[in-house]
Every structure is written in structure tokens, then in C-alpha cells.
Design a protein around this motif. Structure first.
Motif, short mmCIF file in Angstrom:
data_model
loop_
_atom_site.label_atom_id
_atom_site.label_comp_id
_atom_site.label_asym_id
_atom_site.label_seq_id
_atom_site.Cartn_x
_atom_site.Cartn_y
_atom_site.Cartn_z
N PHE A 234 45.42 54.52 35.19
CA PHE A 234 46.47 54.99 35.99
C PHE A 234 46.43 54.22 37.56
CE2 PHE A 234 48.28 58.25 38.94
CZ PHE A 234 49.59 57.92 38.49
N VAL A 235 45.34 54.34 38.10
CA VAL A 235 45.14 54.00 39.38
C VAL A 235 45.38 52.30 39.69
CG1 VAL A 235 43.59 53.84 41.54
CG2 VAL A 235 43.78 56.00 40.21
N THR A 236 44.57 51.68 38.76
CA THR A 236 44.62 50.23 38.94
C THR A 236 45.60 49.59 37.78
OG1 THR A 236 42.61 49.83 37.35
CG2 THR A 236 42.12 50.24 39.68
N GLN A 237 46.00 50.19 36.94
CA GLN A 237 47.06 49.99 35.91
C GLN A 237 46.47 49.06 35.03
OE1 GLN A 237 50.47 50.88 35.62
NE2 GLN A 237 49.35 52.44 36.73
N ASP A 238 44.95 49.33 34.75
CA ASP A 238 44.27 48.44 33.81
C ASP A 238 44.44 49.37 32.30
OD1 ASP A 238 42.58 47.40 32.03
OD2 ASP A 238 40.66 47.55 33.27
N ARG A 239 45.53 49.03 31.77
CA ARG A 239 45.87 49.86 30.60
C ARG A 239 44.83 49.39 29.57
NH1 ARG A 239 50.67 52.92 31.33
NH2 ARG A 239 50.80 52.64 33.60
N ASP A 240 44.01 48.34 29.58
CA ASP A 240 42.88 47.88 28.54
C ASP A 240 41.66 48.73 28.83
OD1 ASP A 240 44.65 46.37 27.18
OD2 ASP A 240 44.34 44.76 28.61
N ALA A 241 41.81 49.70 29.63
CA ALA A 241 40.50 50.34 29.94
C ALA A 241 39.79 51.06 29.05
CB ALA A 241 40.72 51.45 31.17
N ALA A 242 40.43 51.52 28.18
CA ALA A 242 39.78 52.54 26.88
C ALA A 242 39.26 51.53 26.01
CB ALA A 242 40.94 53.31 26.19
N GLU A 243 39.77 50.31 25.80
CA GLU A 243 38.97 49.25 25.12
C GLU A 243 37.70 48.83 25.72
OE1 GLU A 243 42.18 48.85 25.69
OE2 GLU A 243 43.24 48.83 24.10
#
Length: 186
Positions: free
Chosen positions: A162-171
Motif C-alpha cells: 500500500f505505502v510504497t505501491q510494491d504490489r509484489d511484496a507478497a512474493e
């Protein structure tokens, strides 16, 4: 649940999740839902009561969704993979029942409330405890330290997405969790 009550809750949840609880007033909830003020106050004595109802509604939806994603996993590694893949789907707006990703409703709400003793902050804490218990139920043979790690990784992934818009954070967190699992068994 009464139809008008449910409409108020689902409308408020959508607005609160999108714009924040402090930015959305009762009049906006009424205007978007089309429900009369008298009906709202028949169901909720205050905005805080409405916020608590939205938290309870989101809590049930989120826990049911996550439980269904983890069901049927036969190994700890499979549970961990399912957890972070489910989060990735959510971050990429592929989970219809959770609506568009705007971070964690519970983290965002707790941050807006600022009073850790309020009923709203307590409910946000209880949600996190329930999520942890769900993970423990699906990972009965995993030690508490690894459950802590999973919870920290999960929360960090949500905040980063959300904050950094790193939508790949879960991977990225999945890779870290698998490395830790390998180190524990190796």
C-alpha cells in the motif's frame, strides 16, 4: 441481517476503506446509501457504532476468505505459499470479496483512531489476533517464532504493497518465509 443495516454497513465500509473513517461523515454514508438518517440512528447510536459494525463485517469476510485460501494445504510450506499468493491476489485487485486494495482496513483504522484504548482500536487488535489464530490452526506443528515471523511478513507485505505501491511484496515475503523454513529444517 436487516437489509437497510447491511446497506449502511457495506456502504460505510466501501467509503471508509477508500477515504478513511475520519474523512467520511455520516451524511456521506447516508447520501451514497440512500438510507434516511432516522434509519441509520435506529441501527447505530453513533458513528463509532457504525465503524465497529464495518470492522466486524470486514473481519468476517477477511477471515472467511483467508481460511478458504488455506484450506486443504497438506504441508506447512503449502500453507505459507497459499498465504502469500492470496495476499498477492488481493494486492493486485483480484479478490472480489475484498474489493479494491487500499491497504489493511484494520491498520488504517487503528492509525486514524490513535487511542489504543478505544473500542475501535481494540477491535483492530482482536482482528490481528484472530488472523494469527487462523494461521496457527493451519500450521499446528510450526513453532511460535515462525508464526511471529509469518505475521510480521504478512503485515509488512500489506504495508509495503500500500505505502510504497510494491504490489509484489507478497512474493518477496514468500521467498523470505521459504528460506527461513529451509533453514529451520536444514
Amino acid at each position: 441481517m436487516n437489509e437497510k443495516r447491511e446497506l449502511l454497513i457495506t456502504t460505510a465500509l466501501r467509503l471508509f476503506n477508500q477515504d478513511g473513517i475520519n474523512s467520511v461523515g455520516i451524511n456521506e454514508v447516508l447520501a451514497v446509501s440512500g438510507v434516511a438518517k432516522r434509519t441509520l440512528y435506529h441501527h447505530f447510536s453513533s458513528k463509532d457504532d457504525l465503524v465497529l459494525a464495518t470492522l466486524a463485517y470486514r473481519d468476517a469476510i477477511f477471515l472467511d476468505w483467508l481460511d478458504n485460501k488455506l484450506k486443504g494445504a497438506e504441508t506447512a510450506e503449502e500453507v505459507v505459499s497459499r498465504l502469500f499468493r492470496a495476499l498477492s491476489d488481493w494486492f493486485h485487485n483480484q479478490v472480489e470479496e475484498l474489493n479494491s486494495f487500499n491497504g489493511c482496513f484494520f491498520i488504517n483504522t487503528a492509525a486514524e483512531i490513535r487511542s489504543p484504548d478505544s473500542a475501535i482500536a481494540q477491535y483492530c487488535r482482536e482482528h490481528k489476533i484472530k488472523v494469527r489464530a487462523l494461521l496457527v490452526r493451519h500450521l499446528p506443528d510450526v513453532d511460535e517464532c515462525f508464526i511471529d515471523l509469518l505475521c510480521f511478513l504478512k503485515e509488512g507485505a500489506i504495508v509495503s504493497a500500500f505505502v510504497t505501491q510494491d504490489r509484489d511484496a507478497a512474493e518477496k515475503c514468500l521467498l523470505l518465509a521459504k528460506k527461513t523454513m529451509g533453514a529451520q529444517t536444514g
